[in-house]
Scaffold this active site. Sequence first.
Site, PDB file in Angstrom:
ATOM      1  N   VAL A  87      47.442  30.089 -24.401  1.00 31.88           N
ATOM      2  CA  VAL A  87      46.236  30.073 -23.555  1.00 31.88           C
ATOM      3  C   VAL A  87      44.995  30.387 -24.398  1.00 31.88           C
ATOM      4  O   VAL A  87      43.954  29.739 -24.275  1.00 31.88           O
ATOM      5  CB  VAL A  87      46.374  31.064 -22.377  1.00 31.88           C
ATOM      6  CG1 VAL A  87      45.164  30.981 -21.458  1.00 31.88           C
ATOM      7  CG2 VAL A  87      47.645  30.774 -21.589  1.00 31.88           C
ATOM      8  N   CYS A  88      45.127  31.368 -25.287  1.00 26.43           N
ATOM      9  CA  CYS A  88      43.991  31.771 -26.145  1.00 26.43           C
ATOM     10  C   CYS A  88      43.523  30.615 -27.018  1.00 26.43           C
ATOM     11  O   CYS A  88      42.331  30.449 -27.261  1.00 26.43           O
ATOM     12  CB  CYS A  88      44.391  32.931 -27.042  1.00 26.43           C
ATOM     13  SG  CYS A  88      44.983  34.356 -26.142  1.00 26.43           S
ATOM     14  N   SER A  89      44.473  29.824 -27.491  1.00 24.39           N
ATOM     15  CA  SER A  89      44.122  28.754 -28.432  1.00 24.39           C
ATOM     16  C   SER A  89      43.319  27.639 -27.776  1.00 24.39           C
ATOM     17  O   SER A  89      42.710  26.824 -28.466  1.00 24.39           O
ATOM     18  CB  SER A  89      45.396  28.181 -29.067  1.00 24.39           C
ATOM     19  OG  SER A  89      46.034  29.186 -29.833  1.00 24.39           O
TER      20      SER A  89
END
Lengths: 196, 189
Positions: free
Chosen positions: A87-89
Amino acid sequence: MQKFVLWILVFSIVLPGTAMAAASAYGDKIFDAGGLGPIDSKLLVSVNQKAPDFTLPAVSGNPISLGQYKGKKNVLITFIPAAWTPVCSDQWPGYNIAKPLFEAHDTILLGISVDNLPTLFAWTHEMGSLWFDVLSDFWPHGQTAQTYGILRSNGTAERALILVDKQGIIRFIHVSDINIRPDLGMIMKALENLPR
Amino acid sequence: MRKCLVLLLFLGFLIPGATGLCEPRNEPLKMDLDFSLPAPEESAHRRYLGLETLDPFLLNQIQTKILIIEIFSMYCPICQREAADVNKMFELIQKNPNFKNQVRLIGIGAGNSAYEVNFFKETYQIEFPLFSDTKFVIHKKIGEVGTPYFIGLKPDKKQGLEIFYSQSGEIVDPEKFIEMLVKASGLKL
């Protein structure tokens, strides 16, 4: 033996199913931590209070303080849990193309992660060229996240957004379920509600 | 029983590896395409898809011989980078009299809200219909593929729709891609 094989079988089938949509941009470099507990910290700041100042090293080179934007720009602080995760990427590359939306509200972004600078350097370079600064809250580990009350018990940060106005006052806080990326529309609504 | 378990164990490791982030190209997959989409608000898009009402519709209601679906995300760097190429592909389809009324292209924004899909559309001036899949409902049905992902479908009398092509990653060359896709469909357009 039979039970052991069954357990491995269950894990081998179930674990990959927890993957979220991640851009193929990172190839097979993304570590899938699976589904995590939604929130694992107790917020220590609130809307309408002065935002705690911090100074952190930035991937771009010089240390950056929240205070240096006082009287100049609104600041959206975007904490992400960890580099090289699904998700962060995706989150910051989305903000990257939304630059005109942030500029329209005289707002800059500060991305913060508890990862160290070399890790953040490598990870953000995979994203292309980010227009905003990315800061490392690695050492003392997660101190800024801790000050805001968004450091999780495993040492990562929450997926959190803190909007600070030009007077240095917190105007919006959103601590997301760590597994879910916050909606850009919600962020824009918060920017529209900033005092003029 | 033990041999059976070992075989299952082997498949359990093997299959997820083939459906992860790095799928080989042109690997038709079994996907659950039984989902509906809301009719586009733009009348031009409804006409493009051959929809006569504002009711939600199923993929097999789209009037076309070939349907190309792009699974994208506003947040995906490759989707951003290749938006111009996908637009070019749409333009090539529309300019080719053999393809114009027989090949349709839609995009589904995996995990993207309506706001995010609209922002992506405006940023890259996308003219084909885009749909929001905010809660990854469709994304889960099609196997949680990475983005971008392209699926080629054609009508099938028995199954409703047949997946004849799927690809993870960039289309690279829009002209070659559309030619290859039409060829892969086995249809003479």
